[in-house]
Design a protein around this motif. Sequence first.
Motif, PDB file in Angstrom:
ATOM      1  N   ASN A 111      65.268  60.286  19.657  1.00  0.00           N
ATOM      2  CA  ASN A 111      66.395  59.575  20.204  1.00  0.00           C
ATOM      3  C   ASN A 111      67.670  60.459  20.803  1.00  0.00           C
ATOM      4  N   GLU A 112      67.974  61.416  20.418  1.00  0.00           N
ATOM      5  CA  GLU A 112      68.911  62.424  20.998  1.00  0.00           C
ATOM      6  C   GLU A 112      68.575  62.782  22.534  1.00  0.00           C
ATOM      7  N   ILE A 113      67.276  63.282  22.554  1.00  0.00           N
ATOM      8  CA  ILE A 113      66.813  63.643  23.805  1.00  0.00           C
ATOM      9  C   ILE A 113      66.964  62.594  24.659  1.00  0.00           C
ATOM     10  N   GLU A 114      66.522  61.307  24.441  1.00  0.00           N
ATOM     11  CA  GLU A 114      66.787  60.377  25.377  1.00  0.00           C
ATOM     12  C   GLU A 114      68.224  60.273  25.880  1.00  0.00           C
ATOM     13  N   LEU A 115      69.273  60.369  25.069  1.00  0.00           N
ATOM     14  CA  LEU A 115      70.844  60.516  25.246  1.00  0.00           C
ATOM     15  C   LEU A 115      71.296  61.675  26.103  1.00  0.00           C
ATOM     16  N   ILE A 116      70.674  62.574  26.291  1.00  0.00           N
ATOM     17  CA  ILE A 116      71.251  63.816  26.831  1.00  0.00           C
ATOM     18  C   ILE A 116      70.383  63.949  28.200  1.00  0.00           C
ATOM     19  N   GLN A 117      69.423  63.114  28.189  1.00  0.00           N
ATOM     20  CA  GLN A 117      68.536  63.193  29.500  1.00  0.00           C
ATOM     21  C   GLN A 117      69.410  63.778  31.093  1.00  0.00           C
ATOM     22  N   SER A 118      70.729  62.681  30.816  1.00  0.00           N
ATOM     23  CA  SER A 118      71.187  62.838  32.317  1.00  0.00           C
ATOM     24  C   SER A 118      72.132  64.159  32.601  1.00  0.00           C
ATOM     25  N   ALA A 119      72.048  64.719  31.315  1.00  0.00           N
ATOM     26  CA  ALA A 119      73.027  65.999  31.411  1.00  0.00           C
ATOM     27  C   ALA A 119      72.153  67.442  31.497  1.00  0.00           C
ATOM     28  N   ARG A 120      70.686  67.048  31.312  1.00  0.00           N
ATOM     29  CA  ARG A 120      69.833  68.307  31.544  1.00  0.00           C
ATOM     30  C   ARG A 120      68.801  68.210  32.565  1.00  0.00           C
ATOM     31  N   ILE A 125      64.316  68.851  29.790  1.00  0.00           N
ATOM     32  CA  ILE A 125      63.937  67.839  28.632  1.00  0.00           C
ATOM     33  C   ILE A 125      62.336  67.823  28.558  1.00  0.00           C
ATOM     34  N   ASP A 126      61.739  68.163  29.388  1.00  0.00           N
ATOM     35  CA  ASP A 126      60.310  68.363  29.170  1.00  0.00           C
ATOM     36  C   ASP A 126      59.968  69.486  28.317  1.00  0.00           C
ATOM     37  N   ASN A 127      60.619  70.831  28.085  1.00  0.00           N
ATOM     38  CA  ASN A 127      60.447  71.663  27.127  1.00  0.00           C
ATOM     39  C   ASN A 127      60.802  71.313  25.850  1.00  0.00           C
ATOM     40  N   TYR A 128      61.774  70.349  25.748  1.00  0.00           N
ATOM     41  CA  TYR A 128      62.384  70.028  24.470  1.00  0.00           C
ATOM     42  C   TYR A 128      61.085  69.060  23.837  1.00  0.00           C
ATOM     43  N   LYS A 129      60.921  68.074  24.605  1.00  0.00           N
ATOM     44  CA  LYS A 129      59.647  67.113  24.102  1.00  0.00           C
ATOM     45  C   LYS A 129      58.327  68.003  23.940  1.00  0.00           C
ATOM     46  N   SER A 130      57.970  68.904  24.755  1.00  0.00           N
ATOM     47  CA  SER A 130      56.656  69.834  24.332  1.00  0.00           C
ATOM     48  C   SER A 130      56.911  70.376  23.199  1.00  0.00           C
ATOM     49  N   LEU A 131      58.193  70.862  22.918  1.00  0.00           N
ATOM     50  CA  LEU A 131      58.311  71.751  21.735  1.00  0.00           C
ATOM     51  C   LEU A 131      58.189  70.902  20.299  1.00  0.00           C
ATOM     52  N   ILE A 132      58.736  69.526  20.395  1.00  0.00           N
ATOM     53  CA  ILE A 132      58.603  68.747  19.223  1.00  0.00           C
ATOM     54  C   ILE A 132      57.134  68.463  19.062  1.00  0.00           C
ATOM     55  N   HIS A 173      62.375  79.216  20.120  1.00  0.00           N
ATOM     56  CA  HIS A 173      63.526  79.231  19.089  1.00  0.00           C
ATOM     57  C   HIS A 173      64.947  78.868  19.669  1.00  0.00           C
ATOM     58  N   ALA A 174      64.916  79.130  21.137  1.00  0.00           N
ATOM     59  CA  ALA A 174      66.511  78.941  21.548  1.00  0.00           C
ATOM     60  C   ALA A 174      66.339  77.397  21.585  1.00  0.00           C
ATOM     61  N   ASN A 175      65.409  76.843  21.996  1.00  0.00           N
ATOM     62  CA  ASN A 175      65.202  75.156  22.357  1.00  0.00           C
ATOM     63  C   ASN A 175      65.337  74.829  21.016  1.00  0.00           C
ATOM     64  N   PHE A 176      64.860  75.147  20.181  1.00  0.00           N
ATOM     65  CA  PHE A 176      64.831  74.589  18.623  1.00  0.00           C
ATOM     66  C   PHE A 176      66.349  74.693  18.114  1.00  0.00           C
ATOM     67  N   LYS A 177      67.006  75.789  18.239  1.00  0.00           N
ATOM     68  CA  LYS A 177      68.259  75.957  17.887  1.00  0.00           C
ATOM     69  C   LYS A 177      69.140  75.147  18.378  1.00  0.00           C
ATOM     70  N   PHE A 178      68.918  74.762  19.656  1.00  0.00           N
ATOM     71  CA  PHE A 178      69.698  73.840  20.321  1.00  0.00           C
ATOM     72  C   PHE A 178      69.738  72.360  19.748  1.00  0.00           C
ATOM     73  N   LEU A 179      68.383  72.046  19.452  1.00  0.00           N
ATOM     74  CA  LEU A 179      68.008  70.680  19.152  1.00  0.00           C
ATOM     75  C   LEU A 179      68.572  70.534  17.687  1.00  0.00           C
ATOM     76  N   ILE A 180      68.607  71.531  16.664  1.00  0.00           N
ATOM     77  CA  ILE A 180      69.002  71.486  15.509  1.00  0.00           C
ATOM     78  C   ILE A 180      70.434  71.231  15.578  1.00  0.00           C
ATOM     79  N   GLY A 181      71.188  71.869  16.486  1.00  0.00           N
ATOM     80  CA  GLY A 181      72.801  71.808  16.846  1.00  0.00           C
ATOM     81  C   GLY A 181      73.037  70.288  16.895  1.00  0.00           C
ATOM     82  N   LEU A 182      72.162  69.669  17.554  1.00  0.00           N
ATOM     83  CA  LEU A 182      72.599  68.190  17.801  1.00  0.00           C
ATOM     84  C   LEU A 182      72.665  67.453  16.458  1.00  0.00           C
TER      85      LEU A 182
END
Length: 415
Positions: A111-120, A125-132, A173-182
């Motif tokens: 849900n958070e990824i959907e909210l930040i799509q316009s800012a990335r 965004i594809d990297n975040y989704k692929s990681l998850i 790790h860098a992407n996961f750290k950002f997502l945990i930060g959310l």
Amino acid sequence: MKATLKILLRTNYQTKEGKQQLCLRYTSYRRTTFIGLNISIHPKHWNDTKKQIKASEPYHLHYNQLIKQQTHKAETIILDNYLKPLPVAEFIHQMKDKHYGNTDFYTFIQNEIELIQSARTKGTIDNYKSLINKMKEWKPALTFDEITLDYIQRFHDHEIKTGNQLSTIYKKHANFKFLIGLAVDKEKIAKNPYDKFEIKKITKAQNNDILTEEELQKLQHAYDNNTYTGGKKEVLREFLFSCYTSLSYAEFDNVTYGDLKPVTIKSKSDENQKEETTITTHYLLCNERKKTNVMYKIPIISKTVEQLLEREVTIKTKKGEEHKDKESFQKIFSPLTNQPTNRYLKEIMKDQHINKTMTFHRARHTFRTIAARRGIHDGIAERIMGHAEGNDIKDIYTHLHDEDIVREMKDKWIV
């Protein structure tokens, strides 16, 4: 009247295999409802005392995690409405709301990824989704309280066993750290465990990171001779263009023919450069990099690179074929997504007997290395690549003219 909750097997129905459905039973105001958990098991695998599925069931770990999540969510709803229990219909509505009392990290972060799509950028965004998606394959469910330093270390070890390169692992790790930060920002997690985990940046180039000029010639020969067709030909075209110009993969979907800016160069013949002899016009491909918001300026100074732009289209008429320039709004390239692009690229390298581990991003490494060997000024190379302005090159950016970029590349590196 207090609402009650119980987890049990439905005994009034079973499948041909003898399996029964696992349900949550909710009772409020003398009315009862059963909410299925989409889990059917043999009664012999159910431990009614512990309210868990026994280890004799092959999927017990996954099922028990789902049971834990749904039970926690139901209990949260009951406690939130302890003084005034919810009627059955309202309770069912709250249970169907995937965000209510959610403790699952994956559900939250999607849900958070959907909210930040316009800012990335789309690539990010594809990297975040692929990681998850990859993490779900390893661990299908992940609660907030499971995200600890120990979990991160186990994730790191799993990636190494999978055979991924360290550079790839640390990017994850860098992407996961950002997502945990959310999740930390929304107070789902008290503290980011990455504060105690070092994310190393692997920057040292290996021999298999870049192509030699001879290898580029081999790839160019394959392109000129139409060795490949369809998507594979387009991937080779874009990869060669990136090797010659450093255009990043994320920008290929954005550039149009309207981004080509003409630059006039005057040449002098005598030693004092007073006498004007020739005037030539070249093009700069100019746009803003999404990643850095810095304008890149790529000089198009050779026939080979011009042909990769495919600026002309052939129209068949009754009188014969006519050549017409493409419209300014038309996109120059038609890039595929990241996965097929790199898959095609590896196949091409194998076909051409280039024994190097190659991804599309290596094209920028190739450009920067060849530019350095040819003596291209650092400030000009940085401007072409669209790197963020650092203290060392800020003054160069300020006083750098378009003609300087074109002359530098024309004098030192023509493909």
